[in-house]
Motif scaffolding. Structure first.
Motif, mmCIF file in Angstrom:
data_model
loop_
_atom_site.group_PDB
_atom_site.id
_atom_site.type_symbol
_atom_site.label_atom_id
_atom_site.label_comp_id
_atom_site.label_asym_id
_atom_site.label_seq_id
_atom_site.Cartn_x
_atom_site.Cartn_y
_atom_site.Cartn_z
ATOM 1 N N LEU A 31 1.608 5.758 10.082
ATOM 2 C CA LEU A 31 2.507 4.916 9.303
ATOM 3 C C LEU A 31 1.726 3.855 8.533
ATOM 4 C CD1 LEU A 31 5.485 4.314 8.658
ATOM 5 C CD2 LEU A 31 5.489 2.744 10.601
ATOM 6 N N TYR A 32 0.719 3.291 9.177
ATOM 7 C CA TYR A 32 -0.118 2.279 8.529
ATOM 8 C C TYR A 32 -0.920 2.879 7.372
ATOM 9 C CZ TYR A 32 -4.223 -0.708 7.918
ATOM 10 O OH TYR A 32 -5.241 -1.461 7.372
ATOM 11 N N GLU A 33 -1.513 4.046 7.582
ATOM 12 C CA GLU A 33 -2.307 4.679 6.523
ATOM 13 C C GLU A 33 -1.441 5.076 5.325
ATOM 14 O OE1 GLU A 33 -5.400 4.624 6.476
ATOM 15 O OE2 GLU A 33 -5.856 4.100 8.561
ATOM 16 N N GLN A 34 -0.229 5.543 5.606
ATOM 17 C CA GLN A 34 0.672 5.896 4.520
ATOM 18 C C GLN A 34 1.076 4.659 3.723
ATOM 19 O OE1 GLN A 34 1.600 9.088 3.538
ATOM 20 N NE2 GLN A 34 2.295 7.907 1.769
ATOM 21 N N ALA A 35 1.274 3.561 4.408
ATOM 22 C CA ALA A 35 1.619 2.315 3.723
ATOM 23 C C ALA A 35 0.482 1.875 2.810
ATOM 24 C CB ALA A 35 1.938 1.223 4.741
ATOM 25 N N ARG A 36 -0.753 2.055 3.248
ATOM 26 C CA ARG A 36 -1.905 1.707 2.412
ATOM 27 C C ARG A 36 -1.963 2.597 1.162
ATOM 28 N NH1 ARG A 36 -7.207 1.892 5.858
ATOM 29 N NH2 ARG A 36 -8.047 1.316 3.790
ATOM 30 N N LEU A 37 -1.705 3.894 1.336
ATOM 31 C CA LEU A 37 -1.699 4.802 0.187
ATOM 32 C C LEU A 37 -0.585 4.446 -0.797
ATOM 33 C CD1 LEU A 37 -2.380 8.226 1.959
ATOM 34 C CD2 LEU A 37 -3.972 6.891 0.552
ATOM 35 N N ASP A 38 0.590 4.128 -0.244
ATOM 36 C CA ASP A 38 1.707 3.745 -1.114
ATOM 37 C C ASP A 38 1.372 2.476 -1.900
ATOM 38 O OD1 ASP A 38 3.105 5.894 -0.161
ATOM 39 O OD2 ASP A 38 4.335 4.747 1.242
ATOM 40 N N LEU A 39 0.701 1.540 -1.243
ATOM 41 C CA LEU A 39 0.321 0.302 -1.914
ATOM 42 C C LEU A 39 -0.683 0.578 -3.033
ATOM 43 C CD1 LEU A 39 0.361 -2.777 -2.148
ATOM 44 C CD2 LEU A 39 -1.427 -2.851 -0.383
ATOM 45 N N GLU A 40 -1.638 1.448 -2.784
ATOM 46 C CA GLU A 40 -2.627 1.772 -3.800
ATOM 47 C C GLU A 40 -1.978 2.441 -5.011
ATOM 48 O OE1 GLU A 40 -6.929 4.107 -4.190
ATOM 49 O OE2 GLU A 40 -6.032 3.715 -2.215
#
Length: 474
Positions: free
Chosen positions: A219-228
């Motif tokens: 969930l954390y990694e996906q949030a980082r990708l979405d932010l990028e």
């Protein structure tokens, strides 16, 4: 047979007096465009042609860029600073020059011949100067065509300025929506990072399974990708707005409020939209002006079809040491070309413009209905997200967290609640953006312009250049 074309000095003095010394006005109808733009959308436009006020306007723009931009300021900057729009203004200069050209007589043609006897002696000389006498009568017809085309050019340029205002407003709302989404995703990254760190410590203590830790990390990694991805969209949106506002270098460091305005409590007046749009439609005005232009062109073409040119003048001949001076005339005989093809072409173009006018009227009405429904739907959806869905999703996430802490639900249910709350937030931003874009489109349409008419009404058909039509039938 001797070639004897005509020249009378008195004739050309009179013709020159009829035309006078014509020059191309510098303003080229721009004051009319400026007034039309101001009346329709309430903004100022400026045509830069080396005037000293250009530096003053540039400084005023930089002053506005120092503070957070509003949507109205962005639109005004674009109308003053967009160089594509400045290039379009030159269409006015071309159309104005055509008006001047239409009022000018064709230049007289001077000719000369010399023949030398083979036995020697004084050569025979022939001199002539001729002009198309019918030009005097065709000038009013040519000017009528040119003036009609000039009025159409002013409407087209007005439409270009209005299109730019609509595009800038939409781009501004896009940047605001991207900024709001970016702000939300930054908070999501911080929250998921904290949750992941907590899960990692619990995993080290042996309190949760590997699967639970991996789900938190995912969930954390996906949030980082979405932010990028959101950051990339933000850059693209800002550059789109920079391009529309004509900004580069240090001027691109502007800021604006990152949040879209809330849905206004006062609903927009949606009564008699079709009638209002038809009454103010600039697109219909342009189509009507094209009909006027081709109507004038048809009259010119019909008038010049059978007798395109009548050359009058004088010739002088020296023969056997003496001079002979006399009048001359030349008339084109309409034996093969009687202008029927040119007349048929203009008639077809006129019928095309008449059909286009009716098609634009139908389509403007259709577009009004589409945008009206889009505005109503976007408002309902945004209000529902704001008043119902978002509070409900927030409550579900809070309760899920409590149940998870009490070990009454699993990690998957908690993660699902968080993802659904995030998605609801995204959907609300999209609905809010859709509302403001629809509101902007409807405002612009009621002001007389909508750039998203179908490809049929936007296609520029091949239009003969009216002022270049030769009265000689060539």
């Amino acid at each position: 047979m001797k070639r004897t074309n005509g020249h009378y000095a008195l004739l050309f003095v009179l013709l020159g007096g009829l035309v006078g010394c014509a020059s191309v006005p510098r303003e080229a109808g721009f004051p009319d465009v400026r007034q039309n733009v101001t009346d329709r959308i309430g903004y100022q436009v400026q045509w830069y042609r080396g005037a000293p006020e250009e530096a003053e306007v540039a400084e005023a723009i930089r002053s506005q860029l120092r503070d957070a931009l509003t949507v109205d300021e962005a639109v005004q900057i674009a109308l003053l600073n967009n160089r594509w729009l400045q290039a379009i203004y030159e269409d006015l200069g071309v159309a104005q020059a055509d008006v001047v050209q239409a009022g000018l007589l064709h230049n007289p043609i001077f000719g000369g011949d010399a023949t030398f006897p083979t036995s020697g002696g004084i050569p025979d000389l022939f001199f002539s100067v001729v002009t198309n006498f019918l030009d005097i009568f065709y000038i009013p017809l040519r000017k009528a065509v040119a003036n009609a085309a000039f009025e159409g050019a002013k409407l087209q340029v007005t439409g270009a300025a209005m299109d730019l205002s609509g595009q800038t407003r939409a781009a501004f709302y896009r940047v605001q929506a991207d900024g709001q989404l970016l702000e939300m995703l930054q908070q999501v990254v911080l929250a998921t990072e904290a949750t992941y760190e907590a899960a990692r410590r619990m995993h080290e203590a042996g309190n949760i399974r590997n699967l639970d830790l991996h789900n938190e990390q995912a969930l954390y990694e996906q949030a980082r990708l979405d932010l990028e991805a959101a950051e990339a969209l933000m850059v693209e949106g800002r550059e789109r707005l920079n391009s529309l506002m004509g900004l580069w270098g240090a001027d691109t460091k502007w800021t604006l409020a990152n949040r879209l305005p809330d849905i206004p409590e006062q609903q927009m007046d949606l009564s008699d939209l079709e009638k209002r749009a038809i009454t103010t439609s600039l697109d219909l005005g342009i189509a009507k002006q094209e009909i006027e232009t081709f109507g004038q062109l048809l009259g010119l073409t019909q008038s010049t079809a059978l007798v395109p040119a009548l050359d009058l003048g004088a010739s002088a001949e020296r023969e056997d040491g003496g001079w002979k001076i006399g009048p001359a005339a030349a008339l084109a005989l309409p034996i093969f070309d009687q202008g029927q093809a040119r007349i048929a072409t203009v008639q077809a173009e006129l019928r095309r413009r008449q059909a286009k006018y009716l098609a634009v009227a139908v389509e403007v009405r259709s577009v009004v209905r589409v945008i009206r429904q889009r505005l109503i739907t976007a408002r309902r959806i945004a209000e529902h997200y704001q008043n119902v869905t978002l509070p409900l999703r927030s409550l579900i996430t809070e309760e899920s967290q409590l149940h998870y802490n009490a070990m009454q639900i699993g990690i998957f249910q908690l993660l699902l609640a968080k993802r659904q709350e995030i998605q609801a937030g995204r959907n609300y931003i999209q609905a809010l953006h859709a509302y403001w874009v629809a509101r902007s489109d409807l405002d612009l349409l009621l002001q007389g312009r909508h750039s998203n008419l179908s490809k049929f009404s936007q296609v520029e058909t091949q239009m003969p250049v009216p002022l270049m039509v030769s009265t000689r039938g060539e």
